[in-house]
Write a protein that holds these residues in place. Structure first.
Motif, PDB file in Angstrom:
ATOM      1  N   GLY A   1       0.816  -1.204   0.000  1.00  0.00           N
ATOM      2  CA  GLY A   1       0.000   0.000   0.000  1.00  0.00           C
ATOM      3  C   GLY A   1       0.848   1.252   0.000  1.00  0.00           C
ATOM      4  O   GLY A   1       2.026   1.221   0.362  1.00  0.00           O
ATOM      5  N   GLU A   2       0.249   2.363  -0.439  1.00  0.00           N
ATOM      6  CA  GLU A   2       0.960   3.632  -0.405  1.00  0.00           C
ATOM      7  C   GLU A   2      -0.019   4.771  -0.171  1.00  0.00           C
ATOM      8  O   GLU A   2      -1.213   4.679  -0.480  1.00  0.00           O
ATOM      9  CB  GLU A   2       1.755   3.861  -1.693  1.00  0.00           C
ATOM     10  N   LEU A   3       0.506   5.837   0.399  1.00  0.00           N
ATOM     11  CA  LEU A   3      -0.268   7.052   0.629  1.00  0.00           C
ATOM     12  C   LEU A   3       0.496   8.221   0.028  1.00  0.00           C
ATOM     13  O   LEU A   3       1.612   8.522   0.449  1.00  0.00           O
ATOM     14  CB  LEU A   3      -0.489   7.292   2.128  1.00  0.00           C
ATOM     15  N   LYS A   4      -0.109   8.868  -0.953  1.00  0.00           N
ATOM     16  CA  LYS A   4       0.446  10.090  -1.536  1.00  0.00           C
ATOM     17  C   LYS A   4      -0.466  11.245  -1.143  1.00  0.00           C
ATOM     18  O   LYS A   4      -1.624  11.280  -1.545  1.00  0.00           O
ATOM     19  CB  LYS A   4       0.491   9.995  -3.064  1.00  0.00           C
TER      20      LYS A   4
ATOM     21  N   VAL B   1       5.871   1.163   8.310  1.00  0.00           N
ATOM     22  CA  VAL B   1       5.614   2.249   7.362  1.00  0.00           C
ATOM     23  C   VAL B   1       6.955   2.810   6.897  1.00  0.00           C
ATOM     24  O   VAL B   1       7.821   3.131   7.709  1.00  0.00           O
ATOM     25  CB  VAL B   1       4.772   3.361   8.016  1.00  0.00           C
ATOM     26  N   PHE B   2       7.119   2.896   5.587  1.00  0.00           N
ATOM     27  CA  PHE B   2       8.341   3.409   4.981  1.00  0.00           C
ATOM     28  C   PHE B   2       8.049   4.799   4.423  1.00  0.00           C
ATOM     29  O   PHE B   2       7.128   4.979   3.620  1.00  0.00           O
ATOM     30  CB  PHE B   2       8.828   2.485   3.851  1.00  0.00           C
TER      31      PHE B   2
ATOM     32  N   VAL C   1       5.760  10.297  -0.069  1.00  0.00           N
ATOM     33  CA  VAL C   1       4.935   9.089  -0.185  1.00  0.00           C
ATOM     34  C   VAL C   1       5.221   8.173   1.000  1.00  0.00           C
ATOM     35  O   VAL C   1       6.381   7.963   1.355  1.00  0.00           O
ATOM     36  CB  VAL C   1       5.232   8.321  -1.501  1.00  0.00           C
ATOM     37  N   LEU C   2       4.168   7.644   1.603  1.00  0.00           N
ATOM     38  CA  LEU C   2       4.323   6.612   2.627  1.00  0.00           C
ATOM     39  C   LEU C   2       3.980   5.278   1.992  1.00  0.00           C
ATOM     40  O   LEU C   2       2.994   5.162   1.265  1.00  0.00           O
ATOM     41  CB  LEU C   2       3.385   6.867   3.816  1.00  0.00           C
TER      42      LEU C   2
ATOM     43  N   MET D   1      -2.755   0.235   2.776  1.00  0.00           N
ATOM     44  CA  MET D   1      -2.944   1.561   3.371  1.00  0.00           C
ATOM     45  C   MET D   1      -4.315   2.050   2.906  1.00  0.00           C
ATOM     46  O   MET D   1      -4.470   2.506   1.771  1.00  0.00           O
ATOM     47  CB  MET D   1      -1.825   2.521   2.959  1.00  0.00           C
ATOM     48  N   PRO D   2      -5.321   1.940   3.767  1.00  0.00           N
ATOM     49  CA  PRO D   2      -6.693   2.256   3.356  1.00  0.00           C
ATOM     50  C   PRO D   2      -6.887   3.750   3.114  1.00  0.00           C
ATOM     51  O   PRO D   2      -6.076   4.575   3.548  1.00  0.00           O
ATOM     52  CB  PRO D   2      -7.529   1.780   4.543  1.00  0.00           C
TER      53      PRO D   2
END
Length: 201
Positions: free
Chosen positions: A2-5, A153-154, A159-160, A166-167
């Motif tokens: 997953g990723e969070l931008k 978490v990276f 970006v995570l 990652m919902p």
């Protein structure tokens, strides 16, 4: 994986930030902003200038207390706003990364308390600007709180990423609700007459 931008949520952040600013301003109702002189303008700008290093410094301090590496950078939200950020150079569990994300709440709590105790416009503005600047932090925390606490978490700066999903921070309809809330909050401020900006030549 997953990723969070945060760039994917730039329009939501652009709405949430002024909403937080308005709600924060309503919590310190005596504050008046006047730009009638250079001194007044500097008094208004100084808290905003101070908030940036204090806000990012609290992120960095929390990272160091968690014995992780800190990196600093600057990115853009949308095409205009330059946004400084603190990146964590060491993978952290989601539970700990949430602490990093929400650490500037300490500044909001302290400045809010000082604003009321001293009836100070200066500390009130610190509180308002810092809280408004936490829009991206709150959004990140909402994602992290939905993940398993031990999920690594990276942080790649803007970006995570995680090996876990990652919902979304909230359902899609919340974005529409945010737009309605900012309009409502703006009308509320106009109606209550809490904010007065005076510009004289």
């Amino acid at each position: 994986m997953g990723e969070l931008k945060l760039s994917d949520y730039s329009s939501d952040i652009a709405i949430l930030s002024p909403f937080l600013l308005i709600v924060s301003a309503l919590a310190v109702p005596w504050v008046e902003v006047s730009l009638s002189s250079l001194v007044d303008a500097l008094y208004f700008l100084l808290p905003w200038v101070l908030v940036v290093p204090l806000h990012e410094g609290l992120h960095a301090l929390t990272v160091k207390l968690l014995r992780a590496k800190v990196r600093f950078g600057v990115t853009t939200i949308g095409k205009v706003a330059l946004v400084p950020y603190v990146a964590v150079g060491t993978p952290l569990p989601a539970k700990r990364y949430t602490l990093v994300s929400l650490s500037p709440l300490v500044l909001s709590a302290i400045s809010f308390s000082l604003a009321w105790a001293l009836r100070s416009d200066f500390w009130a503005l610190i509180y308002i600007f810092n809280t408004a600047g936490m829009a991206g932090d709150f959004l990140t925390a909402l994602v992290l709180l939905k993940m398993p606490g031990d999920a690594k978490v990276f942080d790649e700066g803007t970006v995570l990423r995680s090996k876990n999903e990652m919902p979304r921070p909230y359902p899609l309809w919340v974005s529409s609700l945010l737009k309605a809330l900012i309009v409502l909050a703006f009308l509320l401020v106009l109606f209550l007459g809490r904010v007065e900006v005076v510009v004289e030549r």
